[in-house]
Every structure is written in C-alpha cells, then in structure tokens.
Design a protein around this motif. Structure first.
Motif, short mmCIF file in Angstrom:
data_model
loop_
_atom_site.label_atom_id
_atom_site.label_comp_id
_atom_site.label_asym_id
_atom_site.label_seq_id
_atom_site.Cartn_x
_atom_site.Cartn_y
_atom_site.Cartn_z
N GLY A 180 -3.63 21.57 56.06
CA GLY A 180 -3.19 22.10 57.36
C GLY A 180 -2.36 23.35 57.27
O GLY A 180 -1.69 23.73 58.22
N THR A 181 -2.40 24.01 56.11
CA THR A 181 -1.61 25.24 56.00
C THR A 181 -2.47 26.48 56.13
O THR A 181 -1.99 27.59 55.96
N GLY A 182 -3.75 26.28 56.41
CA GLY A 182 -4.57 27.42 56.75
C GLY A 182 -5.48 27.94 55.65
O GLY A 182 -5.87 29.11 55.67
N LYS A 183 -5.83 27.10 54.71
CA LYS A 183 -6.71 27.58 53.63
C LYS A 183 -8.11 27.91 54.17
O LYS A 183 -8.65 28.97 53.91
N SER A 184 -8.64 26.98 54.95
CA SER A 184 -9.97 27.25 55.52
C SER A 184 -9.90 28.40 56.51
O SER A 184 -10.81 29.23 56.56
N SER A 185 -8.82 28.46 57.27
CA SER A 185 -8.68 29.56 58.22
C SER A 185 -8.63 30.90 57.48
O SER A 185 -9.15 31.90 57.96
N MET A 186 -7.98 30.89 56.32
CA MET A 186 -7.89 32.11 55.52
C MET A 186 -9.29 32.57 55.07
O MET A 186 -9.60 33.76 55.12
N ILE A 187 -10.12 31.63 54.68
CA ILE A 187 -11.47 31.99 54.25
C ILE A 187 -12.24 32.62 55.40
O ILE A 187 -12.91 33.65 55.26
N ALA A 188 -12.11 32.00 56.58
CA ALA A 188 -12.78 32.56 57.75
C ALA A 188 -12.27 33.96 58.06
O ALA A 188 -13.04 34.86 58.38
N SER A 203 -25.75 39.39 48.11
CA SER A 203 -24.54 40.17 47.88
C SER A 203 -23.71 40.18 49.16
O SER A 203 -24.19 39.78 50.21
N LYS A 204 -22.54 40.71 49.03
CA LYS A 204 -21.60 40.75 50.16
C LYS A 204 -21.45 39.35 50.74
O LYS A 204 -21.79 39.09 51.91
N SER A 205 -21.01 38.45 49.90
CA SER A 205 -20.81 37.10 50.40
C SER A 205 -19.60 36.47 49.74
O SER A 205 -19.14 36.92 48.69
N ILE A 206 -19.10 35.46 50.40
CA ILE A 206 -17.97 34.69 49.87
C ILE A 206 -18.50 33.32 49.50
O ILE A 206 -19.09 32.64 50.33
N ILE A 207 -18.33 32.96 48.24
CA ILE A 207 -18.80 31.65 47.81
C ILE A 207 -17.60 30.73 47.70
O ILE A 207 -16.66 31.00 46.97
N VAL A 208 -17.64 29.67 48.48
CA VAL A 208 -16.46 28.83 48.64
C VAL A 208 -16.68 27.45 48.04
O VAL A 208 -17.72 26.84 48.26
N ILE A 209 -15.73 27.01 47.26
CA ILE A 209 -15.72 25.60 46.87
C ILE A 209 -14.41 25.01 47.35
O ILE A 209 -13.34 25.38 46.88
N GLU A 210 -14.50 24.15 48.35
CA GLU A 210 -13.28 23.56 48.91
C GLU A 210 -12.88 22.34 48.09
O GLU A 210 -13.73 21.64 47.55
#
Ligand SMILES: Nc1ncnc2c1ncn2[C@@H]1O[C@H](COP(=O)(O)OP(=O)(O)OP(=O)(O)O)[C@@H](O)[C@H]1O
Ligand SMILES: [Mg+2]
Length: 496
Positions: free
Chosen positions: A223-231, A264-271
């Motif tokens: 709830g500190t905004g990690k997912s929000s930061m990725i967005a 290319s030009k992408s963010i690859i996320v592992i939560e």
C-alpha cells in the motif's frame, strides 16, 4: 466458356509476363500470415492513417475495443501514394472474400485483407528495408502518442493465444502519474530524471557498450505505491507494460521465450519477486545458512501448507525456474534481444531476497517506497481534497507533521481516510489527524516503531537491512559452488 482452371492459369501467365516487363515490383503484406497476425499489416495501417495526406481518399474509421482514439484506414481496394527519402511508392489496400472453410483449426475472418506495396524496381534496394523499419517505428510512436498503451500478461500459463503469442494484452489506462504519486519530491525528481536519461540515452548506451536496459527494484510495505509507481513510469515514458507472472512460467526456456516476444520500449514487471520464485534448491544446498535465510525457509514451508519437506524437491510443483534463469533473463545475453527495456521488480520484504539479486549492477536503482511522510501527505491532501498548505490551519498542519512519521500509515491508508470524507473536507482533515495521532501513540506504546530503540529513522533502518542483505552475499563463500549446482539443475530439466 473456359474451365476455371484454364482461365486461372492463363491469368497467372499474363501476370508473370506483365511483371517481367514492368518496371515495378510488388510486395504483399497480408493481415494474417499463416496463422500469425502480421504485425506489419497493423503498422502499415496505422502509419498510412496518420502520415500520408488523405485528401480525396475514402477512409474507413475504426476504434479498437476500449481504445480512446479513432484510426483512419484506407477503404477496401483503395490506394494511396507516399514518398520516402524522395522515392514515391504506392500502397493499395486489397480486400477479397475468403473461400468458406469446411474445417479450420481456428476460424479466420471472412475477408482476406492485405496491403500491396508498389515500388519501382530501381528503388527497391534503396528503400525497402529502411522504409519498412521506418513504418514500424512510426506506428509504435503513433500508438504511444494515442495513449494506447498495452498491459500484457502471461497468465494463461504458457499456452499460446490464437495468434501464437504467449502474451495476452489489454489496453492499459492506469491514471497514476508522477504528479499524483505521493512521495518525497526530491526522490521523485531523481527517478524521473533517471528515466528520462534512460529513454534518451541511445547514444550513451551505444558508446559505452552497455545494453540499453535498466532495472529498478521497488520495495516497501503493502500500500505504499509500488504498483502505482510502475503505472506512473509507463505513463511518463509511454511504454507498454509486461506483467510477468512467474508462477505461470514452468521453465527457464519458457521464460526466455516470453522475453523474446516482448517489444522494445516496454517495462517488464515482476511483482512480489520474493513470493513468486522458488529458490529453495539454493537454500538447501547452502551450508552457510544465515539467520535470515532459515527464517525464509520456515516461511516458505509454512506457506506450502503441508510442510512435507517439499521445499527442497526441485520441480515438485512442476516449476523449475531458477534464480540463475531469472538473472539470465534480466542481465544475461538474452536480456538484450530488443532494446529500451526496463525491468521492475517489486517486493514487500527486501530482506528475503537473494543477495545475488541485490548485488550492484543487477538492479540499477533500489527505490524504497516508504510509509506516508509529511511531503507525501501534502501531495495526498492536494490530490484528494484540493487543499494546498495555505488552505489548512497552520496548527493542524504542524501537528500532522509531528505525528505523521510515527503513525506509520501507508499512502493507501491515508487516501482511504480522505476518500471516505471527501464531501466534508474539514471533517476529513479532522479525522485524519485523529487517526494519525492514535496510531502514532499506539506505535510508540507498543515499541513497534522500528527506529524506536535506537536513533535511526525508518529509512535508515531499511537501508541498513538492505546493506546487510548484500553483505551476507559477500560472505557467502559457497557462492560459486551454488551457481554450478544451479546450472546442473538447469541441465537436468533440459534433459527432461
Ligand atoms: N505513494 C502513493 N501515492 C499515491 N497513491 C498511493 C500511493 N501509495 C498508495 N496509493 C494508493 O493506494 C492504492 C494501493 O497502492 P499500490 O497498489 O500502488 O500499493 P503497492 O505498494 O503496490 O501494494 P502491494 O505491495 O500490496 O502491491 C493505490 O490505488 C493508490 O491509490
Ligand atoms: Mg502492488
């Protein structure tokens, strides 16, 4: 009069003669190529819709599901002229009826659509490749500018979709931006600058011989905004997001395949990286088990429920991803297929992460998402109530500043409290202050504040934790041996 076969052969023959003498050559770009959707087709469509003068042509308008923008396309069997590097080419949109199929692995559209590109033969070598590359590039740019970002997921567990892609995509419309993100403005600016430098860094990366990619590790309580930061990152750069569900990936080679299919030009996320990868082989083989690790072992065993000692059994759940496989994914040779990639890992427990992941050079930036502090509180008040500091009673503000750190409320908690009373702003402020105070007192009473015993602030404690995690790796003398054992495991699974 003629049987159809003969007529067809005749036409074909004429066509060929015609082509031999013609000074043009033709290229067909069909919408569906075999079973795969031809990306070039979509790119051409987008490109032509935007950059060519469309006066006098009949256009078809399309709007994709959930998309915000309308694209203009060439109508059926219409043609259009484009110039590139001084060379004129002709595009024709060809639509024909497909013969009805009696049986198909998957239903194909009734119409067969494609573009035909006509280029003078003498220009062919001059422009063909660069022109098509240019079109792809432009199409991607247009898509990004239309704010049509995509969120990809591999949650289908390795099965391919009808187009043969392992990734499934939906339009991505997260409203989070750096403006709305509540965190220390200086830290925020640092991250934004870093991202900007990265996105504009093609020359730098080429010159220094580095792969054009960057890794961020986001850590902090829920709830500190990690997912929000990725967005916010995706919205800031206009990149697509690939949300990699590691639990759905069954082997290192599958992981590699997924990576190869990212653009290319992408963010690859592992939560939640600490939860999603089973690194217990490594733990079991380690003779030098630190206290943190045994804690983790206990956790994972509890987590698996049965506690049947399954933690050491490689592939017990069919999941044989290893840490080294993951690291290859992020910074081995394979990470460089394609360029301009950002990797983001998130975790709630940095102390549980394998030190190999934290070693310098692995993740370029470690970002701690903290509990709500005063600067973030101010941003949230502005976002949710429209209040700047000048709109709030000075005493109240001071009180808030005093208690906010002690309260250890997450930005999610604070937003929740503000949303609840957003009709009555004064009440919202009052209740928030009450809440902050009572939590702060409770925390002090319980001695729960992590900085409570010494003089360390919360941030210092966490940084300390991180440092310890990295140091423990340096002490790990068995490390090389472990790596080899890991490699062995990979070989085993390959033989399987
Ligand atoms: N720093 C922040 N700035 C603005 N809003 C925030 C922030 N942190 C949390 N929120 C709000 O709280 C909600 C939850 O935040 P988010 O999902 O980003 O947390 P998280 O750190 O990813 O949590 P988890 O670890 O559980 O995944 C968001 O919808 C957002 O509105
Ligand atoms: Mg999250």
């Amino acid at each position: 009069i003629f049987p159809p076969e003969l007529r067809f052969a005749f036409l074909k023959f004429f066509n060929r003669i015609f082509h031999v003498f013609s000074s043009y050559c033709y290229f067909d770009i069909t919408e569906i190529d075999g079973v795969n959707t031809n990306e070039l087709y979509n790119a051409v469509q987008l490109y032509l819709s935007s950059s060519v003068s469309i006066a006098g042509n009949r256009l078809s308008l399309t709007r994709a599901v959930n998309s915000s923008s309308i694209t203009f396309g060439l109508s059926n069997n219409d043609s259009i002229v484009d110039t590139f590097n001084g060379v004129t080419v002709l595009w024709e949109h060809v639509v024909t009826q497909r013969q009805t199929q009696t049986f198909a692995w998957r239903p194909l559209p009734e119409e067969k659509r494609g573009f035909t590109l006509r280029i003078k033969k003498k220009d062919k070598t001059l422009i063909l490749n660069t022109y098509l590359d240019y079109i792809m590039e432009r199409a991607n740019e247009i898509r990004r500018k239309n704010q049509d970002r995509l969120l990809y997921t591999n949650s289908r567990g390795g099965s391919l979709d009808s187009r043969g892609h392992p990734w499934e995509s939906v339009p991505f419309k997260h409203p989070s931006t750096f403006e709305t993100l509540a965190m220390d403005p200086r830290k925020k600016q640092q991250i934004m600058d870093d991202l900007k430098d990265f996105a504009e860094g093609q020359v730098f990366y080429q010159k220094t011989g580095r792969a054009w990619k960057r890794g961020y590790l986001l850590y902090g309580p829920p709830g500190t905004g990690k997912s929000s930061m990725i967005a916010a990152m995706a919205n800031y750069l206009g990149y697509d997001i690939y949300d990699l569900e590691l639990t759905e990936v069954h082997s290192n080679s599958e992981l590699r395949k997924l990576l190869m299919k990212t653009s290319s030009k992408s963010i690859i996320v592992i939560e939640d990286i600490d939860c999603s990868i089973n690194l217990t082989n490594r733990k079991k083989n380690s003779s030098n088990v630190s206290s943190q690790r045994s804690y983790y072992d206990a956790e994972t065993r509890n987590g698996s429920g049965s506690g049947s000692g399954g933690s050491g059994e490689e592939g017990g759940n069919g999941n044989t991803i290893t840490l080294s496989g993951l690291l290859n994914f992020t910074d081995g040779l394979w990470s460089c297929c394609g360029s301009e990639r950002i990797f983001v890992f998130t975790t709630n427990h940095i102390e549980k992460l394998d030190p190999a992941l934290l070693r310098s050079g692995r993740m370029d930036m470690h970002i701690y998402m903290s509990f709500c502090n005063f600067p973030s509180l101010k941003i949230l008040l502005k976002n949710y109530l429209g209040y700047g500091v000048e709109d709030i009673n000075g005493d109240v503000l001071k009180e808030m500043e005093m208690v906010v750190e002690k309260a250890e409320m997450t930005p999610a908690d604070v937003s929740e409290a503000l949303i609840k009373n957003r009709r009555d702003k004064e009440k919202a402020i009052r209740e928030l202050l009450e809440d902050l105070k009572s939590r702060g007192e409770r925390n002090v009473k319980d001695g729960k504040l992590r900085g409570g015993s010494g003089n360390l602030t919360e941030l210092e404690v966490v940084e300390e934790q991180e440092k310890r995690a990295i140091d423990s790796q340096n002490e790990d003398e068995d490390h090389d041996e472990e790596e080899i054992e890991l490699e062995d495991n990979i070989c085993k699974t390959r033989e399987d």
